[in-house]
Design an enzyme around this catalytic site. Structure first.
Site, short mmCIF file in Angstrom:
data_model
loop_
_atom_site.label_atom_id
_atom_site.label_comp_id
_atom_site.label_asym_id
_atom_site.label_seq_id
_atom_site.Cartn_x
_atom_site.Cartn_y
_atom_site.Cartn_z
N GLY A 254 69.24 46.07 43.19
CA GLY A 254 67.81 45.93 42.92
C GLY A 254 67.29 47.24 42.34
N GLY B 258 68.93 50.15 44.42
CA GLY B 258 70.38 50.28 44.25
C GLY B 258 70.76 50.50 42.80
N ARG C 131 46.09 43.53 51.54
CA ARG C 131 46.73 42.25 51.80
C ARG C 131 46.58 41.77 53.22
NH1 ARG C 131 52.18 43.49 48.38
NH2 ARG C 131 51.10 43.24 46.40
N GLU D 227 63.58 48.72 49.90
CA GLU D 227 62.96 47.96 50.98
C GLU D 227 63.82 47.98 52.25
OE1 GLU D 227 61.42 44.15 49.67
OE2 GLU D 227 60.99 43.54 51.74
#
Ligand SMILES: Cc1cc2nc3c(=O)[nH]c(=O)nc-3n(C[C@H](O)[C@H](O)[C@H](O)COP(=O)(O)OP(=O)(O)OC[C@H]3O[C@@H](n4cnc5c(N)ncnc54)[C@H](O)[C@@H]3O)c2cc1C
Ligand code: HEM
Ligand code: HEM
Ligand code: SF4
Ligand code: F3S
Ligand code: FES
Lengths: 235, 639, 255
Positions: free
Chosen positions: B42, B45, B330, B425
């Site tokens: 991702g 990485g 959020r 994450e």
């Protein structure tokens, strides 16, 4: 950077080649049709035109050689593209369907190899018939002796097999060009979202004009038209 | 357990540059001699692998998908933050840092968060140089927009596909290194265990997802960038293959898992339509810039939304939070949606949705302007729901989206297992109890491009790394462990499908460990998860075989891990007897329903150490105290 | 909630790359119009697993929101199914009706060998990118992002091409199994940006050569690829690729 010959062997190179040769052939058939349509001119127009060509001497040989190379290359690359395609998908789909929309899948585009090979066979016969066919000699108004190609043409197309065979091939030629014209532009990198549809339409119109223009000749002659116009020995 | 955060001393602004000065370097010709494993392709990485390889390390990269380009980061829509201040609206590094700390409700480490803000600008430079086609103004310069939780426009975006474009940039950088022989790429490989030798991470064990073969890989350091664990909830906005397995197996090998209960629930997702639902689709938060959120005032109002006059609409965010209105963070937006639905005002066939209405924006700016901004999102919505958002309001509902928790790391992004680095994450690092929009991409890339490549060098240069071999007993043990788990899964041969278990776990998590949590609910959740796990190991059915491509088997292993992690999440939520950010304990709210923190007792990172599972999951809690030397702790308010 | 309906499925089953495959018939009667196509297959798989007689059907997916490019089915002879600009995972069952027969096959091309059932290996695409689909910029060496202004229309067009998700539908649908649209899209993205300019020629030649090496077919300008492309990428990219290729070749030895 690849050498020029390597580049021509690559996928993109090959495609440029079909495009270049395709356009070359298009130019040729435009001239060819223009010459052929002289059959409808006065008695000697066609033979004069043909004779004019034949009198070009070495220039004609160069043109003919160029043409031969274009045809052979075109056919060779076209057939190799088709061959690659079979290699590239050994196992076909059980069901395949075009999605329409922007797709240019049509009978014309799918049958390029078929119409192309028919054209190849046609050419062999065609050149044998006309280029090397036995003709009588006629005297042109200017006094020169020339092959009576017009007579040969009339002889040939008065036979139904020849007349209708040619007609069929000319229809296939129309299809070949129907996809070919647009495709050649795209192969030669002239593809623009704005003009693409226009080029495609022009291509189809061009294809129809060519097919009709050519097939008109054998049909016209078969149905007796040639005799009145020719004013020469018509049985 | 040693939870030394290794934060450099000195003023906030100087910590990172000072640290860079102090860091040990590996000589260029020596780098070739060092292997680094990077799990995940991702943003974190991919960028780490590319940069490490560029520096000269031998990188071995792994991912589950068939191509590195398909990592879940590809799905990020909205944008990426940076403190460039191109719009000249007063943004600064400090302000980005401050917004992030405040947004995270003061549960993150000051030093890490500040560094993130500092690096943010370099990320944009890097991406643009790679050819990432960010949106531009007519003048040819980069465009920005504003995003939830911020009063400045600092978000860079590439239509609604920012994650895709950034990931492709990182992926292409990786592929360049693959072609130069510096990265060995292993796609369709799943990491199943970490190999720890002499207390240091020295390798991993993977399963080749095509052949089923269990393989061993050796390295001098391992970077874990395997993403978040939102799929513990079964339905989430995460890609189907997102999972916790890599991180969880590291946890079982001793890596501390920090703040597992911090889960972000995104307010604008397309609601569930039926029980066949396999995942939830996010509608970018940017929609809240122009859409107005409302529900009918009257619970039983079943008129078509367009027929409900303004005075009968409850624009609850605008009424409750006049300053931020529809742009509240959020967690605030999600919680309020849940509240109005719990009160019976929810809309749609299930009553679990609220309206997001573009009527006024379309009237104000015209349909064309709105479609220029959100065209692809509107199409996506219409494609999924068959409703046209230009003509009637969208229906939206919150869904699990991002996990702030993750493996504990120090300032070097190294876990408590030396040699195991964690990025993106998968770590817990920068977002505290809540992540602001457009800052996950920023964190992933900051970790991967600009932090890990340096800190790994520091580790390698400063550590004695003995020769090890793949025949080392630690490798045997890890490989056997991976194989025996697979064998066990087949042996159960029960009659309930893996997906059924996952769905049930998700339901427990959503109901009791979701938007709002209570002591009672959490306790129930813990025992229900234990029962479900017990049932799983007695009654799961895994079809097919292990020596072949087998998606059900992959999922079975992941669900097994979620069944353990779920319990830890509930435990963490239960132990954290305060509310903060996304973690709302029903017992601790302000009168306005805001999270009520307890800084006296809970201003720490909860780092859990795995002790075993026998019916119950055994975990020991360790605490890293959070010190705030540069910002003042305030009650968050978006009024 | 909508009524459920029934579909008849003919699905390609193949155990491995070298095994023969065939279409197998299934009937599913719990189809709901709001289901996505892949959710429909999930439901079918759950039935297959419950029955326990055969292995579930393998197919690729990840994001299920049309962006990762994993999903790849040929549905009734069309890559990604009947809906325009849509991936398999974003196709919904409302596009089908009660009693329909749906044929599902994998993407077929020599360069995309079948792994199992409907799952194929598309790593050839990675190798094409590896050949040159990048800008060589070292981490940390970039100038300020705003130092090179780029005409908005250029940037927007680059973006249009950059949206390719690498799904491979273009190859699947192309009668020649050509990868020209995929390759052309990446070239059209990078070649038109100032950042991509220095490596333009080298990149074009290298990617075209790799495409040949992988065994993809030639492009005959059928434009079927554009029709199935979920991102609607125009075959103008292919024409542009040829233009750049010719320029690079004529430019001779310089890189
Ligand atoms: C729909 C959506 C929209 C979002 N929008 C935004 C946004 O606008 N802005 C923003 O900042 N953030 C956004 N986010 C959040 C952000 O996308 C993610 O947090 C971020 O991309 C995570 O990146 P990552 O590199 O850490 O992990 P991921 O991208 O999840 O990558 C994980 C990688 O690890 C691999 N992997 C996992 N497990 C294993 C294993 N066991 N073995 C081998 N490999 C493994 C996977 O194959 C994958 O390559 C969004 C998230 C979602 C879901
Ligand atoms: C000699 C026999 C011929 C053969 C075997 C042949 C074959 C083909 C084939 C297979 C193609 C498709 C190439 C592809 O798939 O990309 C093609 C394209 C084309 N052909 Fe022919 N053809 C022949 C003669 C002709 C003639 C006589 C003309 C014109 C008068 C012509 C004009 C074209 C054009 C314009 C194209 C499109 C080129 C492109 O796509 O770039 N061809 N031909
Ligand atoms: C009704 C249609 C046609 C007629 C009446 C016709 C007629 C002729 C004649 C009379 C000649 C001999 C010219 C000479 O020797 O000087 C000739 C040559 C030739 N024709 Fe045609 N032709 C027709 C269609 C075509 C088509 C469709 C093609 C191509 C696809 C074609 C390709 C050629 C070629 C290549 C030659 C040889 C030219 C040379 O070597 O100079 N002809 N044709
Ligand atoms: S060009 Fe279109 S069809 Fe081809 S891989 Fe890219 S997105 Fe898929
Ligand atoms: S369908 Fe195939 S032939 Fe070319 S235009 Fe598209 S690659
Ligand atoms: S599953 Fe990602 S594009 Fe379809």
């Amino acid at each position: 950077m690849p050498s020029f010959s390597d580049a021509l062997k690559s996928q993109v190179g090959r495609k440029i080649l079909t495009g270049v040769t395709g356009v070359g052939l298009i130019v040729f058939i435009i001239f060819h049709l223009a010459t052929n349509l002289q059959v409808f001119g006065d008695a000697h127009a066609f033979n004069e035109a043909a004779h004019a060509l034949e009198s070009m001497g070495w220039l004609l040989y160069i043109l003919e050689a160029g043409l031969a190379v274009a045809f052979l290359l075109h056919a060779y690359v076209g057939i190799s593209i088709w061959w690659n395609r079979r290699q590239a998908r050994p196992e076909g789909y059980e069901k395949y369907q075009s999605k329409g929309g922007p797709s240019h899948m049509s009978w014309a585009s799918k049958s390029m190899i078929f119409t192309g090979i028919v054209l190849l066979v046609f050419l062999v016969i065609h050149i044998d018939t006309f280029k090397f066919g036995a003709t009588e000699m006629v005297t042109l108004p200017g006094g020169e002796q020339a092959r009576d190609l017009k007579g040969l043409m009339i002889d040939t197309f008065q036979q139904p097999l020849w007349a209708f065979g040619y007609t069929a091939v000319m229809i296939l030629l129309g299809f070949h060009l129907g996809h070919g014209f647009w495709s050649a532009f795209t192969s030669l990198t002239m593809k623009h979202n704005k003009y693409s549809a226009l080029i495609y339409t022009v291509g189809v119109i061009f294809a129809v004009l060519m097919a009709v223009g050519f097939l008109f000749i054998p049909l016209y002659i078969y149905f007796g038209g040639g005799c009145e116009a020719a004013l020469i020995q018509c049985q | 357990m040693n939870l030394d955060s290794k934060v450099p001393s000195g003023p906030l602004e100087e910590k990172w540059s000072k640290h860079l000065n102090d860091i040990k370097l590996v000589a260029p010709n020596n780098k070739r001699k060092h292997d680094v494993i990077v799990v995940g392709t991702g943003l974190a990485g991919g960028s780490a692998a590319a940069s490490l390889a560029e520096l000269g390390y031998n990188v071995k990269s792994f991912c589950i998908q068939d191509s590195a380009r398909r990592a879940h980061s590809i799905a990020a829509q909205g944008g990426i933050n940076a403190a460039k201040n191109y719009p000249n609206d007063g943004d600064t590094i400090w302000r980005l840092f401050y917004d992030t700390i405040k947004g995270g409700d003061y549960r993150s480490r000051e030093s890490n968060t500040y560094r993130l803000a500092e690096i943010s600008n370099e990320i944009i430079d890097q991406a643009v140089a790679q050819g990432v086609p960010f949106a531009r103004e007519y003048g040819g310069l980069l465009a920005n927009r504003s995003f939830g939780g911020a009063q400045v426009s600092r978000t860079f975006y590439a239509r609604g596909q920012t994650g895709q474009q950034l990931l492709l940039g990182a992926y292409q950088a990786m592929m360049r290194q693959v072609s130069e022989g510096n990265i060995e790429m292993h796609t369709r490989h799943e990491m199943l265990d970490l190999v720890v030798i002499d207390g240091k991470a020295r390798g991993i064990v993977t399963r080749d997802l095509v052949s089923g073969e269990i393989q061993r890989w050796m390295a001098d350091a391992v970077v874990l960038a395997s993403g978040g664990y939102g799929n513990a909830f079964y339905l989430s906005t995460n890609a189907k293959n997102s999972n916790v397995t890599a991180a969880w197996r590291c946890h079982k090998r001793g890596a501390a898992f920090a703040n597992p209960c911090y889960v972000q629930i995104h307010p604008t997702c397309i609601p569930v339509s039926g029980d066949y639902q396999s995942k939830l689709t996010l509608m970018s938060e940017s929609l809240r810039n122009d859409g107005r959120v409302w529900v009918p005032k009257d619970k039983d109002d079943d008129r078509h939304p367009n027929d409900i006059p303004d005075e009968e609409r409850y624009y609850y965010l605008e009424e409750k939070y006049p300053a931020f209105g529809n742009l509240v963070p959020r967690d605030v937006a999600s919680r309020n949606a849940k509240i109005v639905c719990d009160e019976g005002m929810g809309v749609g066939p299930t009553g679990r949705a609220v309206y997001l209405d573009f009527r006024d924006a379309i009237e104000r700016e015209g349909k064309k302007a709105i479609s220029d901004k959100y065209g692809n999102l509107f199409e996506m919505y219409e494609n999924i729901t068959d409703d046209n958002p230009y003509e009637e309001p969208m229906r939206i509902f919150p869904a699990v989206h991002y996990t702030m928790g993750g493996l504990w790391v120090d300032y070097n992004l190294q876990s408590n297992i030396p040699g195991l680095f964690v990025a993106g994450e998968a770590n817990f690092s920068d977002h505290g109890a809540n992540r602001l929009g457009a800052s996950a991409l920023m964190q992933g890339l900051s970790d991967g491009y600009f932090i890990i490549p340096y800190t790994i060098g520091n580790y390698i240069a400063g550590t004695d790394l003995d020769e090890v071999s793949k025949d080392h007993e630690a490798f045997d043990e890890a490989a056997d462990n991976a194989q025996s788990q697979i064998d066990k899964l087949f042996e159960v041969d029960g009659d309930k499908s893996v997906i059924e278990f996952h769905r049930e776990l998700g339901q427990i998590m959503w109901d009791k460990v979701g938007i709002s949590r209570s002591e009672e609910g959490l306790k129930e959740a813990i025992s229900e998860i234990q029962d479900l796990r017990e049932e799983f190991w007695n009654n799961v059915r895994v079809p097919g075989e292990s020596s072949n491509y087998n998606k059900y088997l992959e999922f079975a292993g992941r669900v097994a891990d979620f069944l353990e992690l779920g319990e830890l999440m509930a435990k963490d939520a239960l132990h954290r007897d305060e509310s903060c950010g996304c973690h709302l304990r029903a017992e601790h709210q302000t009168e306005e329903g805001e999270a009520l923190r307890n800084d006296e007792e809970y201003s720490y990172v909860a780092a859990w150490e795995f002790q075993g599972v026998n019916g119950e999951l055994q975990e020991e809690l360790h605490k890293e105290d959070l010190e705030f030397d540069f910002v003042e702790l305030k009650q968050r308010s978006y009024k | 909630m909508a009524d459920t309906f029934t579909v008849h499925l003919k699905i390609w089953r193949q155990d491995g790359p070298d095994q023969p495959g065939k279409l197998v018939d299934y009937t599913l009667d719990k189809v709901n119009e709001h289901m996505s196509f892949l959710e429909m297959l999930d439901v079918l798989n759950e039935e297959i697993v419950a029955e326990g007689k055969e292995e579930p059907i393998e197919f690729d997916y990840d994001c299920r929101e049309g962006i990762c490019g994993s999903c790849n089915l040929v549905i009734n002879g069309q890559a990604h199914g009947p809906k325009d600009m849509t991936c398999t995972c974003q196709l919904h069952m409302r596009n089908f009706s009660d009693g329909d027969t749906i044929v599902i096959e994998p993407f077929r091309a020599k360069a995309f060998p079948v792994i199992k059932d409907l799952v194929v290996d598309r790593s050839a695409f990675d190798r094409i990118i590896e050949a040159g689909g990048y800008v060589s910029v070292k981490t940390g060496s970039a100038p300020d992002a705003n130092s090179i202004p780029i005409d908005k229309t250029v940037a927007d067009t680059a973006f249009d091409y950059a949206t390719c998700i690498g799904c491979g539908a273009c190859v699947a649908a192309c009668p020649n199994s050509s990868a020209s649209l995929f390759t052309g899209a990446k070239l059209a993205h990078l070649n038109r940006l100032p950042q991509g300019e220095p490596e333009r020629k080298k990149r074009t030649v290298a990617m075209v050569e790799q495409m040949d090496e992988e065994g993809f077919g030639d492009c005959s300008n059928y434009a079927e690829c554009e029709a199935v492309c979920p991102k609607g990428i125009s075959i103008s990219a292919i024409a542009e690729m040829r233009r750049n290729y010719v320029k690079a070749t004529l430019a001779g030895t310089e890189a």
